[in-house]
Design a protein around this motif. Structure first.
Motif, mmCIF file in Angstrom:
data_model
loop_
_atom_site.group_PDB
_atom_site.id
_atom_site.type_symbol
_atom_site.label_atom_id
_atom_site.label_comp_id
_atom_site.label_asym_id
_atom_site.label_seq_id
_atom_site.Cartn_x
_atom_site.Cartn_y
_atom_site.Cartn_z
ATOM 1 N N VAL A 65 0.841 -1.206 0.000
ATOM 2 C CA VAL A 65 0.000 0.000 0.000
ATOM 3 C C VAL A 65 0.875 1.254 0.000
ATOM 4 O O VAL A 65 0.628 2.206 -0.750
ATOM 5 C CB VAL A 65 -0.946 -0.006 1.224
ATOM 6 N N ILE A 66 1.909 1.253 0.836
ATOM 7 C CA ILE A 66 2.803 2.413 0.914
ATOM 8 C C ILE A 66 3.480 2.649 -0.438
ATOM 9 O O ILE A 66 3.571 3.789 -0.920
ATOM 10 C CB ILE A 66 3.853 2.203 2.023
ATOM 11 N N ALA A 67 3.934 1.571 -1.069
ATOM 12 C CA ALA A 67 4.598 1.712 -2.369
ATOM 13 C C ALA A 67 3.642 2.263 -3.420
ATOM 14 O O ALA A 67 4.021 3.094 -4.250
ATOM 15 C CB ALA A 67 5.160 0.360 -2.820
ATOM 16 N N GLU A 68 2.375 1.818 -3.374
ATOM 17 C CA GLU A 68 1.385 2.293 -4.351
ATOM 18 C C GLU A 68 1.069 3.769 -4.157
ATOM 19 O O GLU A 68 0.849 4.506 -5.127
ATOM 20 C CB GLU A 68 0.107 1.464 -4.233
ATOM 21 N N GLN A 69 1.010 4.222 -2.911
ATOM 22 C CA GLN A 69 0.577 5.581 -2.617
ATOM 23 C C GLN A 69 1.719 6.588 -2.599
ATOM 24 O O GLN A 69 1.463 7.800 -2.648
ATOM 25 C CB GLN A 69 -0.157 5.618 -1.261
ATOM 26 N N THR A 70 2.957 6.129 -2.499
ATOM 27 C CA THR A 70 4.089 7.060 -2.512
ATOM 28 C C THR A 70 4.247 7.651 -3.905
ATOM 29 O O THR A 70 4.383 6.912 -4.880
ATOM 30 C CB THR A 70 5.384 6.347 -2.102
ATOM 31 N N GLY A 111 13.969 7.957 -5.638
ATOM 32 C CA GLY A 111 14.373 7.371 -6.902
ATOM 33 C C GLY A 111 15.212 6.128 -6.803
ATOM 34 O O GLY A 111 15.672 5.615 -7.821
ATOM 35 N N LEU A 112 15.441 5.602 -5.598
ATOM 36 C CA LEU A 112 16.229 4.379 -5.481
ATOM 37 C C LEU A 112 15.508 3.228 -6.171
ATOM 38 O O LEU A 112 14.301 3.045 -5.996
ATOM 39 C CB LEU A 112 16.468 4.027 -4.014
ATOM 40 N N GLY A 113 16.231 2.457 -6.936
ATOM 41 C CA GLY A 113 15.650 1.303 -7.594
ATOM 42 C C GLY A 113 15.008 1.607 -8.927
ATOM 43 O O GLY A 113 14.444 0.710 -9.545
ATOM 44 N N VAL A 114 15.086 2.863 -9.410
ATOM 45 C CA VAL A 114 14.399 3.195 -10.659
ATOM 46 C C VAL A 114 14.980 2.464 -11.861
ATOM 47 O O VAL A 114 14.278 2.235 -12.837
ATOM 48 C CB VAL A 114 14.446 4.717 -10.929
ATOM 49 N N SER A 115 16.235 2.085 -11.799
ATOM 50 C CA SER A 115 16.844 1.438 -12.966
ATOM 51 C C SER A 115 16.985 -0.058 -12.796
ATOM 52 O O SER A 115 17.438 -0.735 -13.700
ATOM 53 C CB SER A 115 18.237 2.035 -13.235
ATOM 54 N N SER A 116 16.597 -0.572 -11.630
ATOM 55 C CA SER A 116 16.830 -1.992 -11.376
ATOM 56 C C SER A 116 15.765 -2.881 -11.975
ATOM 57 O O SER A 116 16.005 -4.051 -12.234
ATOM 58 C CB SER A 116 16.890 -2.246 -9.859
ATOM 59 N N GLY A 117 14.540 -2.321 -12.144
ATOM 60 C CA GLY A 117 13.451 -3.113 -12.685
ATOM 61 C C GLY A 117 12.921 -4.144 -11.719
ATOM 62 O O GLY A 117 12.145 -5.016 -12.077
ATOM 63 N N THR A 118 13.334 -4.072 -10.441
ATOM 64 C CA THR A 118 12.872 -5.035 -9.456
ATOM 65 C C THR A 118 11.599 -4.556 -8.805
ATOM 66 O O THR A 118 11.271 -3.386 -8.812
ATOM 67 C CB THR A 118 13.951 -5.241 -8.372
ATOM 68 N N GLN A 119 10.875 -5.507 -8.217
ATOM 69 C CA GLN A 119 9.611 -5.167 -7.584
ATOM 70 C C GLN A 119 9.859 -4.333 -6.346
ATOM 71 O O GLN A 119 10.733 -4.623 -5.542
ATOM 72 C CB GLN A 119 8.862 -6.441 -7.196
ATOM 73 N N GLN A 120 9.067 -3.281 -6.197
ATOM 74 C CA GLN A 120 9.227 -2.395 -5.056
ATOM 75 C C GLN A 120 8.172 -2.701 -4.001
ATOM 76 O O GLN A 120 7.161 -3.334 -4.266
ATOM 77 C CB GLN A 120 9.125 -0.945 -5.494
ATOM 78 N N GLY A 121 8.423 -2.186 -2.795
ATOM 79 C CA GLY A 121 7.418 -2.277 -1.755
ATOM 80 C C GLY A 121 7.468 -3.567 -0.965
ATOM 81 O O GLY A 121 6.548 -3.861 -0.218
ATOM 82 N N SER A 122 8.485 -4.383 -1.089
ATOM 83 C CA SER A 122 8.556 -5.640 -0.368
ATOM 84 C C SER A 122 9.598 -5.561 0.727
ATOM 85 O O SER A 122 10.644 -4.948 0.571
ATOM 86 C CB SER A 122 8.918 -6.781 -1.322
ATOM 87 N N VAL A 123 9.309 -6.211 1.860
ATOM 88 C CA VAL A 123 10.283 -6.229 2.947
ATOM 89 C C VAL A 123 11.548 -6.960 2.513
ATOM 90 O O VAL A 123 12.612 -6.793 3.080
ATOM 91 C CB VAL A 123 9.665 -6.886 4.202
ATOM 92 N N HIS A 124 11.440 -7.781 1.479
ATOM 93 C CA HIS A 124 12.609 -8.524 0.996
ATOM 94 C C HIS A 124 13.348 -7.785 -0.110
ATOM 95 O O HIS A 124 14.248 -8.337 -0.718
ATOM 96 C CB HIS A 124 12.171 -9.903 0.507
ATOM 97 N N GLN A 125 12.936 -6.554 -0.405
ATOM 98 C CA GLN A 125 13.604 -5.763 -1.433
ATOM 99 C C GLN A 125 14.743 -4.979 -0.787
ATOM 100 O O GLN A 125 14.520 -4.051 -0.024
ATOM 101 C CB GLN A 125 12.598 -4.808 -2.070
ATOM 102 N N PRO A 126 15.997 -5.372 -1.047
ATOM 103 C CA PRO A 126 17.113 -4.779 -0.311
ATOM 104 C C PRO A 126 17.342 -3.308 -0.623
ATOM 105 O O PRO A 126 17.867 -2.588 0.196
ATOM 106 C CB PRO A 126 18.309 -5.640 -0.739
ATOM 107 N N ARG A 127 16.954 -2.833 -1.839
ATOM 108 C CA ARG A 127 17.246 -1.451 -2.182
ATOM 109 C C ARG A 127 16.203 -0.493 -1.628
ATOM 110 O O ARG A 127 16.469 0.660 -1.452
ATOM 111 C CB ARG A 127 17.350 -1.297 -3.697
ATOM 112 N N LEU A 128 14.984 -0.954 -1.427
ATOM 113 C CA LEU A 128 13.948 -0.103 -0.862
ATOM 114 C C LEU A 128 13.743 -0.512 0.585
ATOM 115 O O LEU A 128 12.975 -1.415 0.890
ATOM 116 C CB LEU A 128 12.642 -0.231 -1.652
#
Length: 715
Positions: A255-260, A606-623
């Motif tokens: 939800v946080i990732a969607e609304q940010t 803007g962190l992760g903008v070029s990685s193409g990885t899924q954002q908003g996950s507790v397992h996402q090391p860059r976010l």
């Protein structure tokens, strides 16, 4: 007509949505309301978006009403406020054949029960031919709330407008009509006894077009979502159980990732303020590094040739010193002639024609100038010097026009990125704007941590603000101290939040507000109702299945910036501001800051903008925090229902294995352990162990996931 479904059309009036249809949320909110509250009396709505233009509004409405295949109900959303471009009432009023002031009064009464700002709306309702036309606010919540106030009466109104036999319809009396419309009415009932039909959100009616006002995705129906505690109702009327569904940590992060909001690109100077910024576009070298052929040693520039089997190198022997080349020289030394050498320092440019440098260690001074101030003749002791030896070629470090940084790169505090930009003559660079953050504590019991007065009564020192501010500063985000807001239903708390959003002439308004306290179930926990009612915000979640931090709340608030002083006629577009309302207990506040706020800040930056990885996950090391696996040095009890984020110290053993030790387990003789109010559990903690709910304990030697808050320490 009474037995068939009615046709409804929705006209979204918004300059922004007409250019970017994906920004419109009101049409979907209204369609959902017809489906949920319309009693299966309506066809799926038709929707069209037009800009704030009187002629286009009228043209579209007439295409729905002045035709044989007319729509029973035409609803507009947007443009009913007092802003310069709010033209909906002016466009619709001339089209009305017979006005319906009762519907207008009903919608205003419903809104006034929520906010006095309802008086700032200018709704219009009435019939044109056989169609009923109603104007609603542009805010999804406001439009939905107004529609819910009258929706059960609309089938009756539309059927009559279409030409049905009014005498036959009213033959059974008002009570029969109320029953058919599923409207219960008790004489003398008050608003307190019978709440109006609306969900727990509220709205402002001034120039809302739906953009920036995000429609939540509820997991329950409106009837299952009562309003949160009314700050004016007193403790006897507060809710005994939270009306907010319990979300998992994963769902809350989504939800946080969607609304940010997506990051904003700005151009910034290359200086230390770039630290923590993310590069927004690829950067190419404006200058080569080095810009000239340079010596990498102290010695003598020479004209060298390759030695052969029958001929030694050309550098051995005695040579006159023709010139001197220093690293700080403002101009190039003169060209070197055959048989000459030039004294040169490390980093200095080679004279023209020179192609190698002899180290000073391989030479002997033969003579000086008559005054003894300079070398005259130097002997080179070796003939093995090859062309290119001890020379750094132009562009050998960075070639002109080469890519030096790419979109998504983080400018670290180590200095490498800033040094690279500076060395290539880059003066400005495009980066993603860092969000401006404000930190606010709430509670009458709080006093400033540095207040010299002794505590009395139930007072406690506010440790949360300095703790959160120091953490945000360490992450590289600008943050302002918003002070302490008192627990008053109206006034101080609301004003503190509004002032933070607006800013001052010398201080810009904040993009994100972080509050602590006031989110539980007490009668003075007023943040949720203040966000909903006074600020027109949307509570996206109010409870999370975690320990500590269960009452963590996340909300978005619509905000319209001030009108530009240079162009007072320009209407700024409504923006979205974020509010993270964290629990008041110190451990809970810091845990939830790391777990929920940091990923949002990373995305906004803007962190992760070029990685193409899924954002908003507790397992996402860059976010957010980096995730590692560590081995427990002791058994830790599990919570049977909630995931625990256990404060711990992660150490690296001599053989490179990560070991995790709790900062406090509680139990007999162990004190408060990991209790959310225990500040001591934070001291020294550099990680949060992710312990899934279960029975018993997780045994010593078990490998568990750990979110790193700081540097791993040696064992």
């Amino acid at each position: 007509m009474a037995d068939s479904k009615l046709k409804v059309a929705i006209l979204v009036i918004s300059d922004t949505a007409s250019r970017h249809p994906s920004t419109d949320k009101a049409a979907n909110a209204l369609a959902e309301t017809f489906a949920a509250d319309g009693g299966d009396r309506w066809n799926d709505p038709t929707s069209v978006i037009v800009p704030d233009n009187v002629l286009e509004i009228q043209r579209q409405i007439l295409s729905w009403t002045d035709t044989e295949d007319y729509f029973n109900l035409v609803i507009t959303t947007g443009g009913t406020g007092f802003a310069v471009k709010d033209n909906t009432p002016e466009a619709v009023s001339p089209l009305i054949h017979r006005h319906a002031p009762g519907l207008v009064h009903g919608m205003l009464a419903a809104s006034l029960a929520v906010t006095p700002f309802a008086m700032m709306s200018r709704p219009v309702a009435g019939t044109r031919g056989r169609s009923l036309i109603i104007t609603l606010p542009g805010s999804p919540k406001g439009a939905k709330e107004n529609l819910q106030a009258v929706i059960k009466l609309l089938p009756h109104a539309c059927i009559q407008a279409a030409g049905a036999d009014s005498r036959a319809i009213h033959a059974g009396g008002v009570q029969k009509l109320e029953k058919e419309a599923d409207i219960s009415h008790s004489p003398g009932a008050t608003a307190e006894d019978k709440p109006l039909q609306h969900d727990h959100h509220h709205h402002h009616h001034h120039h809302d077009h739906g953009y920036g006002h995000v429609v939540p995705k509820p997991h329950t129906s409106p009837s299952d979502r009562p309003q949160s505690n009314d700050p004016n109702a007193g403790p006897t009327r507060r809710y005994r159980e939270s009306p907010y569904p319990m979300l998992s940590v994963e769902d809350a992060l989504k939800v946080i990732a969607e609304q940010t909001p997506d990051p904003i690109i700005i151009e910034a100077p290359v200086d230390i303020s770039l630290v923590g910024s993310v590069i927004a576009e690829d950067v190419y070298a404006a200058e080569a590094v080095p810009a000239y052929r340079a010596s990498i040693v102290d010695g003598y520039a020479v004209i060298a040739s390759l030695p052969t089997a029958d001929k030694p190198g050309s550098t051995k022997g005695k040579f006159p010193v023709a010139s001197v080349s220093h690293a700080q020289a403002m101009s190039m030394p003169p060209p070197l002639k055959p048989g000459e050498i030039a004294r040169i320092t490390t980093g200095a440019p080679l004279p023209e024609n020179a192609n190698a440098v002899v180290m000073v260690e391989d030479t002997v001074l033969i003579s000086t100038t008559p005054d003894g101030s300079e070398e005259a003749v130097v002997e080179i002791l070796t003939g093995a010097i090859k062309p290119g030896e001890n020379v750094r070629e132009a562009g050998s470090d960075v070639s002109l026009g080469s890519k030096i940084l790419q979109k998504g790169d983080l400018v670290t505090a180590v200095g490498g990125e800033i040094g690279l930009l500076a060395s290539t003559g880059t003066r400005t660079v495009k980066v993603f704007k860092k969000p401006h953050i404000g930190v606010l504590s709430t509670g009458d019991e709080l006093v400033k941590h540095d207040d010299p007065s002794p505590l009395h009564g139930g007072q406690i020192r506010d440790s949360n603000r300095p703790s959160l501010l120091s953490c945000l500063t360490a992450w590289g985000f600008p943050a302002v101290d918003l002070g302490i807001a008192k627990d008053t239903p109206a006034g101080h708390l609301e004003q503190s939040l509004r002032d933070a959003l607006r800013g001052t002439p010398s201080t810009p308004g904040v993009d994100i507000i972080i509050t602590t306290g006031g989110v539980s179930m007490g009668e003075l926990d007023l943040l949720k109702p203040t966000i909903e009612r006074q600020l027109g915000g949307t509570i996206h979640f109010g409870r999370v299945s975690m320990k500590p931090g269960k009452p963590t709340t996340f909300a978005t608030v619509p905000f319209k910036p001030a009108v530009s002083s240079t162009d007072p006629t320009a209407q700024p577009e409504r923006e979205t501001r974020l509010i993270f309302s964290l629990p008041g207990n110190p451990a809970s506040a810091l845990v939830t800051l790391n777990l929920f706020v940091l990923p949002s800040l990373n995305k906004a930056t803007g962190l992760g903008v070029s990685s193409g990885t899924q954002q908003g996950s507790v397992h996402q090391p860059r976010l957010g925090l980096p995730l590692v696996t560590a081995t427990l040095t002791q058994a830790i009890p599990l919570d049977p229902k909630r995931t625990e984020y256990h404060r711990a110290i992660v150490m690296a053993s001599k053989d490179g294995v990560l070991l995790a030790s709790s900062t406090g387990l509680g139990g007999p003789g162990a004190g408060a352990g990991q209790r959310s109010s225990r500040v001591g559990s934070l001291a020294g903690a550099n990680a949060l162990l992710v312990l899934e709910p279960g029975k018993g304990v997780v045994e010593k030697g078990t490998r568990v996931q750990a979110l790193l808050m700081g540097t791993v320490v040696p064992e």
